[in-house]
Design an enzyme around this catalytic site. Sequence first.
Site, PDB file in Angstrom:
ATOM      1  CG  ASP A  73       5.951  44.751 -19.254  1.00  0.00           C
ATOM      2  OD1 ASP A  73       6.122  44.332 -18.093  1.00  0.00           O
ATOM      3  OD2 ASP A  73       6.428  45.816 -19.672  1.00  0.00           O
ATOM      4  CB  SER A 106       9.586  47.209 -17.577  1.00  0.00           C
ATOM      5  OG  SER A 106       8.652  46.278 -17.091  1.00  0.00           O
ATOM      6  CG  ASP A 114       5.105  51.651 -19.630  1.00  0.00           C
ATOM      7  OD1 ASP A 114       5.780  52.019 -18.654  1.00  0.00           O
ATOM      8  OD2 ASP A 114       4.307  50.694 -19.575  1.00  0.00           O
ATOM      9  CB  THR A 149       8.461  47.577 -23.083  1.00  0.00           C
ATOM     10  OG1 THR A 149       8.548  46.915 -21.813  1.00  0.00           O
ATOM     11  CG2 THR A 149       8.808  46.587 -24.185  1.00  0.00           C
ATOM     12  NE  ARG A 159       9.531  52.540 -15.665  1.00  0.00           N
ATOM     13  CZ  ARG A 159       9.052  51.301 -15.585  1.00  0.00           C
ATOM     14  NH1 ARG A 159       9.664  50.392 -14.840  1.00  0.00           N
ATOM     15  NH2 ARG A 159       7.978  50.961 -16.252  1.00  0.00           N
ATOM     16  CD  GLN A 180      10.615  46.444 -28.295  1.00  0.00           C
ATOM     17  OE1 GLN A 180      11.830  46.208 -28.242  1.00  0.00           O
ATOM     18  NE2 GLN A 180      10.028  47.322 -27.487  1.00  0.00           N
ATOM     19  CD  GLU A 193       5.245  46.693 -23.518  1.00  0.00           C
ATOM     20  OE1 GLU A 193       5.570  46.507 -22.336  1.00  0.00           O
ATOM     21  OE2 GLU A 193       4.980  47.817 -23.990  1.00  0.00           O
ATOM     22  CG  ASP A 207       4.289  44.813 -15.465  1.00  0.00           C
ATOM     23  OD1 ASP A 207       5.124  44.287 -14.714  1.00  0.00           O
ATOM     24  OD2 ASP A 207       3.935  46.008 -15.371  1.00  0.00           O
ATOM     25  CE  LYS A 208       1.266  49.336 -18.691  1.00  0.00           C
ATOM     26  NZ  LYS A 208       2.437  49.788 -17.942  1.00  0.00           N
ATOM     27  CG  HIS A 245       2.523  45.734 -11.161  1.00  0.00           C
ATOM     28  ND1 HIS A 245       3.476  45.545 -10.184  1.00  0.00           N
ATOM     29  CD2 HIS A 245       3.214  45.998 -12.313  1.00  0.00           C
ATOM     30  CE1 HIS A 245       4.687  45.679 -10.702  1.00  0.00           C
ATOM     31  NE2 HIS A 245       4.554  45.958 -11.997  1.00  0.00           N
ATOM     32  CG  ASP A 257       9.296  43.021 -19.182  1.00  0.00           C
ATOM     33  OD1 ASP A 257       8.618  42.034 -18.848  1.00  0.00           O
ATOM     34  OD2 ASP A 257       8.882  44.193 -19.057  1.00  0.00           O
ATOM     35  CG  HIS A 258       9.771  42.046 -15.327  1.00  0.00           C
ATOM     36  ND1 HIS A 258       8.553  41.732 -14.767  1.00  0.00           N
ATOM     37  CD2 HIS A 258       9.628  43.284 -15.860  1.00  0.00           C
ATOM     38  CE1 HIS A 258       7.707  42.726 -14.950  1.00  0.00           C
ATOM     39  NE2 HIS A 258       8.337  43.690 -15.625  1.00  0.00           N
ATOM     40  CG  HIS A 294       8.637  43.344 -11.624  1.00  0.00           C
ATOM     41  ND1 HIS A 294       9.424  44.297 -12.239  1.00  0.00           N
ATOM     42  CD2 HIS A 294       7.362  43.713 -11.889  1.00  0.00           C
ATOM     43  CE1 HIS A 294       8.667  45.180 -12.839  1.00  0.00           C
ATOM     44  NE2 HIS A 294       7.410  44.851 -12.638  1.00  0.00           N
TER      45      HIS A 294
END
Length: 646
Positions: A78, A132, A183, A185, A196, A348, A350, A355-356, A359, A397-398, A440
Amino acid sequence: MSKNTPNRRRAALTTGVVATAAAAAAALALSPVAAFAATPANVAQNGGAARSIDDSTQLLLDSVEAGPAKNVILLIGDGMGDSEITSARNYAYGAGGTLPGIDALPLTGQYTTYSVYRDGANKGKPDYVPDSAATGSAWATGTKTYDNAISVDVDGVPQDTLLEIAKANGKKTGNVSTAELQDATPAVQAAHVAARSCYGPDSVTQCGADALDQGGLGSISEQIIGTRADLTLGGGATSFGQSARAGQWQGDTLFAQAQDRGYQVVRDAAGLDALTTADQAQPVLGTFTDGNFPTRYAATTATVGGADLAPQTCQPNPARLSTGLSLQSLTEKSIDLLDTGDQGFFLQVEGASIDKRDHSADACGQIGEVLDLDEAVQSALAFAKADGNTMVIVTADHAHTSQIVDSTPPATLSTALTTVDGTTMKIAYGTAAAGGSQQHTGTQLRVAGYGPGAANVVGLIDQTDNFFTIVNALQLDRDLDGLSADATISAPTEVAPGAEFPVSTAGLAGDRQVTGTLDVDGTVTDLGIADVVDGVATYTVTAPTEPGSYTITLTGTQSGTTLATTVAVVEGAVTPAPTTPPAAVPGDGSSAGGAGTAGNGSGPLAFTGSDALPALLLALMLAGTGAALVLRRRHRAASVQDGVQL
């Protein structure tokens, strides 16, 4: 009822002759010369930094293997853009080194990640910087959607997910994350909500019309239980501790509901290690933290001018979970539990906090999470290499905001780290002020693959292409309504007044639940929902006390397939008198979906074949014990294992 666009077939990428010695080629592909090396001492000399001096054409051709694949493992970092990959590589392996998992996949491409606007003049047009939820929905369903959406399209219509489709096709399924399972994903594979943030029953405002008590599908946590993957592992225990506000489990916590529906609920490493089975009869719900998992490294929050300070080295996070709950361990345990038969699996995985921590402008935090994901990728590749029939895809994801810079930015946040090369790497964050959340970015991302069908990741593709690459590699039938169209219903022909008896439906592969009703002289009684387990759902019903003929109707919740049968209540009836129902024919994807009525109007139906004896024994055991018409729920255990607190 969820709907998807018709099947789309992408031609496999063909650039040469597929290798006949695939195993040998795979070994070469997974063992690059510089796989574990730091920057070589002669990097400043001619050719000293080269990674591929010799012609790699044959090696690449040998790595192209046509599908189908039996298994697919999709690993998501992520927020893992190229900058996040590079900074982790530089820090741990050096500028000339290689991440032994992420960098080892032989086939690579880039994909676009934009979302679309939900409404207004730009509805359906590209939104260049996604979140996400939209990006996860894109690869999970093949449909572009708006930021904040969880596997619904721009109009809010649920879209079938890879996990749901794989399960309907008889594949085993798993969903693993180091984040809360609610979350974005992990949620995109198991839920369909407009926002979400609709985590649990207590998310009243966030869920809105999606809440169960508003007639919706329920919160993400409730839908995770209903989707019934064979295995679901991650954080987010807090939301599962909330109580349902509507439905037949109203007032029960979601943990208690999961147990009542047959789940093995585990909360620690010992419980996970003890598991030997994860299937539809005994699915696994493992939640090991109340929220997200703690990170590998302690935080190093960037500051204005921070890269001019003495460079730091990343320190272990004392709060990190035990080795048995590392992402690598969760991946290995998941593979072990899912790789049990000829049906194959979709998994899947993750790595959520790249990401977190990005941020939060936390360089060491994000680097550690990339390294954690890389270890999980190593385990997935090792399995795929040994198995020979597994496709592995690694992507994100991004993209995110961190940048490796040459000098300290004068006004933005930055950090200096000492890498394994012994030199300083400066990382800057420039999309939010101190204390804010870094943003992002909208750049394309790396996507890499190994195994049968993985050549379809090569070149420039879109994030939604991942959905079709996986569907086609696994040869999944996307017509879920059609997979339930030939279902049958079974019930005794005659029962005594007040006797309990079973009613069962088989062949509902495209459904995850059924709803039932009993019509008593025009008064319709709700029998509640029952989970479909390997295509079968069963109710235990108490007959009315008055003699007569009564209609029982079962409806597939997802497909809308309707099945009805009549049961005669007769004084003196002792055992069910079986008749022969039409046999269920497995769906081939060609049947028309929707409101099928197999068994409707064809007279009483009964258990047949291998089902007949168990049905008769069950009816005898239950006869005479009922009073009111009820749906019998399993008695929930006090706990799944000794010492577990729910």
